[in-house]
Design an enzyme around this catalytic site. Sequence first.
Site, PDB file in Angstrom:
ATOM      1  N   LYS A 134       0.834  -1.196   0.000  1.00  0.00           N
ATOM      2  CA  LYS A 134       0.000   0.000   0.000  1.00  0.00           C
ATOM      3  C   LYS A 134       0.878   1.259   0.000  1.00  0.00           C
ATOM      4  CE  LYS A 134      -3.530  -0.005   2.898  1.00  0.00           C
ATOM      5  NZ  LYS A 134      -4.977   0.316   2.729  1.00  0.00           N
ATOM      6  N   ARG A 143      -3.055   2.939   8.850  1.00  0.00           N
ATOM      7  CA  ARG A 143      -3.363   1.648   8.220  1.00  0.00           C
ATOM      8  C   ARG A 143      -2.111   0.805   8.087  1.00  0.00           C
ATOM      9  NH1 ARG A 143      -8.173   2.434   4.496  1.00  0.00           N
ATOM     10  NH2 ARG A 143      -8.498   4.680   4.470  1.00  0.00           N
ATOM     11  N   GLY A 195      -8.180  -7.998   5.219  1.00  0.00           N
ATOM     12  CA  GLY A 195      -8.944  -8.215   6.445  1.00  0.00           C
ATOM     13  C   GLY A 195      -8.125  -8.644   7.637  1.00  0.00           C
ATOM     14  N   MET A 224      -5.226  -7.147   8.902  1.00  0.00           N
ATOM     15  CA  MET A 224      -4.601  -6.123   9.726  1.00  0.00           C
ATOM     16  C   MET A 224      -5.650  -5.072  10.083  1.00  0.00           C
ATOM     17  SD  MET A 224      -1.619  -7.368   9.717  1.00  0.00           S
ATOM     18  CE  MET A 224      -0.745  -6.044  10.505  1.00  0.00           C
ATOM     19  N   ARG A 254      -3.696  -1.391  -6.320  1.00  0.00           N
ATOM     20  CA  ARG A 254      -2.892  -2.616  -6.264  1.00  0.00           C
ATOM     21  C   ARG A 254      -3.321  -3.515  -7.414  1.00  0.00           C
ATOM     22  NH1 ARG A 254      -5.696  -5.046  -0.750  1.00  0.00           N
ATOM     23  NH2 ARG A 254      -7.838  -4.866  -1.487  1.00  0.00           N
ATOM     24  N   HIS A 286     -15.726  -9.146   2.197  1.00  0.00           N
ATOM     25  CA  HIS A 286     -14.760 -10.115   2.726  1.00  0.00           C
ATOM     26  C   HIS A 286     -14.995 -11.500   2.152  1.00  0.00           C
ATOM     27  CE1 HIS A 286     -13.210 -13.029   5.693  1.00  0.00           C
ATOM     28  NE2 HIS A 286     -12.191 -12.188   5.745  1.00  0.00           N
ATOM     29  N   SER A 316      10.316 -43.913 -10.768  1.00  0.00           N
ATOM     30  CA  SER A 316       9.143 -43.087 -10.532  1.00  0.00           C
ATOM     31  C   SER A 316       8.962 -43.001  -9.024  1.00  0.00           C
ATOM     32  CB  SER A 316       7.914 -43.708 -11.198  1.00  0.00           C
ATOM     33  OG  SER A 316       6.796 -42.884 -10.953  1.00  0.00           O
ATOM     34  N   CYS A 376       4.985 -39.869  -9.532  1.00  0.00           N
ATOM     35  CA  CYS A 376       3.575 -40.144  -9.726  1.00  0.00           C
ATOM     36  C   CYS A 376       2.918 -40.067  -8.358  1.00  0.00           C
ATOM     37  CB  CYS A 376       3.358 -41.504 -10.385  1.00  0.00           C
ATOM     38  SG  CYS A 376       4.010 -42.889  -9.463  1.00  0.00           S
ATOM     39  N   TYR A 411       9.791 -35.708 -15.306  1.00  0.00           N
ATOM     40  CA  TYR A 411       8.348 -35.534 -15.479  1.00  0.00           C
ATOM     41  C   TYR A 411       7.622 -35.652 -14.142  1.00  0.00           C
ATOM     42  CZ  TYR A 411       7.756 -40.602 -15.021  1.00  0.00           C
ATOM     43  OH  TYR A 411       7.746 -41.888 -14.533  1.00  0.00           O
TER      44      TYR A 411
END
Lengths: 887, 887
Positions: free
Chosen positions: B27, B97, B106, B108, B341, B459, B775, B842, B862
Amino acid sequence: MDSKKVYFFGEGQAEGNAKMKDILGGKGANLAEMTNLGVPVPPGFTISTEVCSEYYANGEKYTKDFKDEAAVNLSRLEKLTGKRLGDPSDPLLVSVRSGAAVSMPGMMDTILNLGLNDKSVEGLAAKTGNTRFAWDSYRRLIQMYGEVVMGVAAGEFENAIKLLKTGKKIELDTELTSNDLQTLVNEYKKIIKKAKKIEFPQNPIDQMWGAITAVFGSWGNERAVRYRELNSITGLKGTAVNVQSMVFGNWGEDSGTGVCFSRDPSTGEKKFYGEYLMNAQGEDVVAGIRTPQKITTLEKKLPLIYKELVSIKDMLENHFKDMQDIEFTIQQGKLYILQTRNGKRAGEAAVKIALDMVKEGVIDKNTAVLRVESSHIDQLLHPRIELAARKKARPITRGLNASPGAACGKIVFNAKDAEELRKAGEKVLLVRQETSPEDINGMAASQGVLTSTGGMTSHAAVVARGMGTPCVAGASEAVVQGKKLIIGKKVFKEGDFLTIDGSTGEVYGEQLPLFSPTKISPELKTFLLWCDEIRAKTKRGDVEGFKIRANAERPEDAKRAIEFGADGVGLCRTEHMFFDKEKLIFFRAMILSDTTEERKAALKKILPLQKKDFAGIFKAMNGKPVTIRLLDPPLHEFLPHTKEEIEELAEYLGVPPKSLSPKIEKLREANPMLGHRGCRLAITYPEIYETQVEAIALAAAECVKKKIDVHPEIMIPIVISSRELKFIRPLVESVFKRVMEKTLCKIPIRIGTMIEAPRAAVTSARIAQYADFYSFGTNDLTQMTFAFSRDDAESFVPAYLEKNVLEADPFKTIDENGVGALMRYAIKEGRAVKPLLKAGVCGEHGGDPKTIDFCYRAGLNYVSCSPFRIPIARLAGAQAALRNSGA
Amino acid sequence: MDSKKVYFFGEGQAEGNAKMKDILGGKGANLAEMTNLGVPVPPGFTISTEVCSEYYANGEKYTKDFKDEAAVNLSRLEKLTGKRLGDPSDPLLVSVRSGAAVSMPGMMDTILNLGLNDKSVEGLAAKTGNTRFAWDSYRRLIQMYGEVVMGVAAGEFENAIKLLKTGKKIELDTELTSNDLQTLVNEYKKIIKKAKKIEFPQNPIDQMWGAITAVFGSWGNERAVRYRELNSITGLKGTAVNVQSMVFGNWGEDSGTGVCFSRDPSTGEKKFYGEYLMNAQGEDVVAGIRTPQKITTLEKKLPLIYKELVSIKDMLENHFKDMQDIEFTIQQGKLYILQTRNGKRAGEAAVKIALDMVKEGVIDKNTAVLRVESSHIDQLLHPRIELAARKKARPITRGLNASPGAACGKIVFNAKDAEELRKAGEKVLLVRQETSPEDINGMAASQGVLTSTGGMTSHAAVVARGMGTPCVAGASEAVVQGKKLIIGKKVFKEGDFLTIDGSTGEVYGEQLPLFSPTKISPELKTFLLWCDEIRAKTKRGDVEGFKIRANAERPEDAKRAIEFGADGVGLCRTEHMFFDKEKLIFFRAMILSDTTEERKAALKKILPLQKKDFAGIFKAMNGKPVTIRLLDPPLHEFLPHTKEEIEELAEYLGVPPKSLSPKIEKLREANPMLGHRGCRLAITYPEIYETQVEAIALAAAECVKKKIDVHPEIMIPIVISSRELKFIRPLVESVFKRVMEKTLCKIPIRIGTMIEAPRAAVTSARIAQYADFYSFGTNDLTQMTFAFSRDDAESFVPAYLEKNVLEADPFKTIDENGVGALMRYAIKEGRAVKPLLKAGVCGEHGGDPKTIDFCYRAGLNYVSCSPFRIPIARLAGAQAALRNSGA
């Protein structure tokens, strides 16, 4: 002479010696050594173990070089003896015997009387003037050769001899005449021809090579492989083969054969001990068909021979500096020594011989310690019959006290039944007329072995002693017929109970209560103190020596552990305290609590009970450390199962029994081993550990006030992360501190952790930051590392061992490559953070000698095992120190 | 300026900028950036995050240097605004703030209207000419300050206002008069005095420091810590604090406040989107107490302001190159921007915005790929209501489509009930008037969330979108009263079923069938192809690219996997084929066979069934590899349980049902996870694997003859030793070879192993000699490494997470330090022996983005996951490649 493959011995000179066991085998090396020592050994030659390994490497073929070298040695033997193999008038006869670097009794095959054929048998008869002897020798050769070399079923030959005896209405082989034996030779040759479509070889050279090949073949047969597996014998090249000129104990009444020991192999007493049979071949003594005579009776019968034998056995014992097991043969009044080796001995004997030989100045203490085996100590701690029961009971018969210890079980009559009944969970006693190598697995599955024939050196006796299995051999009043054991008028059938005492030779026709000894003999005590001296010299981390601690949960266990020489308690499983029925109900109430308050109320009742036990253990261990493991197993293990138990608990709790069922059901787990247990319970229900720590602290404080020197060590089980310790350690510390402040005591505690989940080993660098010590829970670590549940592994581990997929049961001996590697890693990482981190092993591996050796090498500070294993662990620890000292 | 702690912004100039998020928070950095860009931002100063970390490091105290620096900045603010904090005639009012580097909605606390006291409230009233506004502001300050800074229970203030309203018979706060509010201020001050024994501070400087300290305190409060844990936010210094001069959206009818997005956060459409409320403070919009108006209506109401706002949002989006979430306030007809933001967005929007912005030339493809989150893709694959059911069903009401996806479950009315019912295994739907930060765990436990008030930025909506949980917000016809939900005439109570569709906002008063989407949208398809391009550029061992394979057992699974973009099948669990009732009976007959012959006969019936499935998979995967795992689970998993099943099987086998019970009992295991399973079955019953391999080989041959390109890979499960592979590999090879010879085919196979027992990882150097690929079975590897049974861990893992003993559920995200370390070791040791050893993962971890990132870093070739996770895995694989490319 790198390429030398055959080693000659004879006439006071040999090409080999006792140090060449690796290539000549034990038997061959000692035949050479004895020859060099001037002992009367029949001449011969030894084919080296390298030939065996080459033979297998080359697809079971021989090289020309080797065959030539063997031929040269055979000529030399013929020249020396003045006889020729196959000579029709005066043939050289030879035996062919196996002999690996490690003795494997009964495992390898032997052929005697090689060189006989249809012609030379007549020559032998003429030369010896003993036609019956010649034909009996030839008959024996064909039978042995037919079975062992040509693979004809033994039963075929036995049937033929049986038929003949039935026809002639005689019972004993010795009643067969020379003509009978000649008939039998013809029968035997027909049997071979029919079964194998080829003739029994008449060429003695073919016979010899057939026999040599059979010996090499027997190295690879199933029985031999199994024996090596069972005894973890690895790294051998193969077996050697000894070709040796024959001498005959069955030449006549002035001939004989026997086995003797330079000391008593059962008790260790320094007295000449052995047995012999006149007019018999060596196999007759070992096979146990006739019951032999005591060696001392030979003095009267053949005083000169006896004197010579005594002087030879003394010389050999002196030379080899160990008790000798000697085979001899007397041929027509002349003594020959066929074999000497360090004798197998019972536990009591092993300790006594070791002590005596040090006293006599023959060996030093280190040698003595290395010479006694763990299994020897094990035997000394074998079960015995309870005194009261023994007083009342009357033995129904007696046999030879062949392997010490008492055993009781349901009788079975063959090895297969023994294995099967054992698998079904029964304790069995194997009853046989005599045992043979095929029975090994059955013997291993039995509590004890009883045979009706055979002596102290029979197969049953030798193998049982080696296994540490109690054995009564040669109970000659007993008759074994099919699946019946008849002793006098009593008939026992499969499943009936019998008790034997292998230390006395007594047999009881009933189930007698056994007990395990709790005291150790003065000899063993002395011996073990030597072991302790050796251990004490080693340095491990911050602690002097390599320590042996005990697993003990009750004050009486702790007392026994001290008697057995424990250096402390390495594992006190707090949950075991609740196996006591009286305490169990409080514990169950705790488990089934709905709320923290209920749980705390139940724990309050448990606290004083635990405190009392801890105080008792601290008292017994005065001055020694006591490691207490906080609650470990899944809670449901303690739940009531039967209707009665549930009702009893419901009454205690004042609730209807039905209300308990859903709670009990909820606590059930799919894989309890991997479930809600150990310190996980401390994360979910911190009050349980709080109570346990309070009990430990109060007990310690109480003891300190009574001037007892208390060293509590608190151990957190089944840790997987340093964060668990970060959470639990302050909890333990604050409860302990609170009690110390209240009782005005100052007692230092150590707080450590079990390393039993693989993750604990892997993250050791973090865990060590919060742990004062490590104790490897090798049971669980093995379970998790292998993904083998101990409770279930029985269904596949035997197949793994049989197919050689596993070398050893990882629950008995630590798996160095897997579990051991994790342990080494954990120690390395832990000590990188905390150089003096103390580490030990608790669990059943702690009493296994091979594991102890590994633990020493891996740098552990101690092992902990059951009190009964403490003496073995003291020995194994000392041996590990000696073997790995780099000296 | 290393020691600079406070950063001023105002009048077009700021000391910070957007790049300083680490020290100014998100912020603060954006306030500075906007100030520099000339956006009308009320001036103020930002206290850096370093002050927060110093504050905690110094035992929650401030340094003098910092306090001095803050005072200098306050003076500067007073100078710039021409007002003075606490000035009784024209007070400077400020907001305080929080703002950390990562947005935590929500979490802080915020204090507004600081600077008001008994005197300055009069000044404000006089200056603004609005007494009611001044007292309302003061009233709000005392309430917020009382709750947040002084810790007075919120209910106390709410009770006071309720009492007053009841007494005056009014319903809305807006109906309270200036006098009423004055009364309330006095009440509030009394409440504080009574509860805390001190007065509400009249000194504005004290107020400011109290508020700053409260913000820092809230960084360490339980909710915030929990949020960071839930979202795995680590490595932050703390929160920054923004002290900013107040502007008032509640100044009067020409004032207002709102939140807007530069694109639609639900769909991604490039259109101005947002909501506002006239005469309200920001908290009123976010808290969802009044339902706000659409932003586009502002154009008519305040055309100039609207135009200015549009031009600012365009400028900000262009500047930050991402969709912006902007908070604004209009005070007396003047626009102020309070925050901007990067906006949170739904999955569909994320993909569309990423595609559009690349098309618009704003960002490149790599940035686009990094900007879409796995959870976005997850949302796109969220369940929907089945079409047929939806056509028949009539929604009972509608709300805002706040978070996409359909959800169905039993309704609960608070977070605690949601968690408990979920733990009991129920699917729940959380129904609230509005949600608050306390509800986070309950929301996470729910299938979906329904609120009766609040807008798209309430919220509930913001948090549900972040979690990927379906949400319908602001269903204004719904009334929530205690544990009742009233919609029209219908009353729903706890446990009743409800279905919501977060994509449409519809609410159904019944249980509707849901389905998971099987097709992916054209936008997602394009986006995922970009991901594939990035993956294809990486090189891993012998294979190009980092591959994403699917777990598939049936041909239809394999087809779906191809539609979702799989590179092959990574895990075909042969046993899953038998979950099919038709095939199960044959399998059961096989398991309960007494002899090898019976087993072979049963297997013969299984063979063609397996072959057909394999052929179907090969066909679907034409040209791609298919890894088939031979039988893995313990046999007893397939046993019949109910009386009916046992009878059916007995009938098939032609035996009495009773005869099956002992066999079934015998197969039961204490810890089946560690039992007789996987390749252990191949050691004990080789014929099972032989049959499976034959089926694979026959299927492959059949496919090759149909010109299908087949790449079978055979995988051996639960291996613990190279000796198992040494035993099994030849078995597999010989069966395969036999079929190849018979069918005249030449198909290369690879034979590999699962690495899932810790011992396999530890002994990898040996195992690699017999394996063509690895694997990692991370499910089992996690179970063994942690000693956590998946089936039982539910009883303690929640406590572990709650007490922060575990950072994450190890069954969801790979445990890098433990399991991951074993994997890295296995790969290192294996590739030392076989450098091109292919390795993959896997199991369910294969679809977890964090795990995929680890797998990439660990050098795996993989991952394999369920077909539905393939799109997420394609994204995660590409992101891993980008993040770890070192570029």
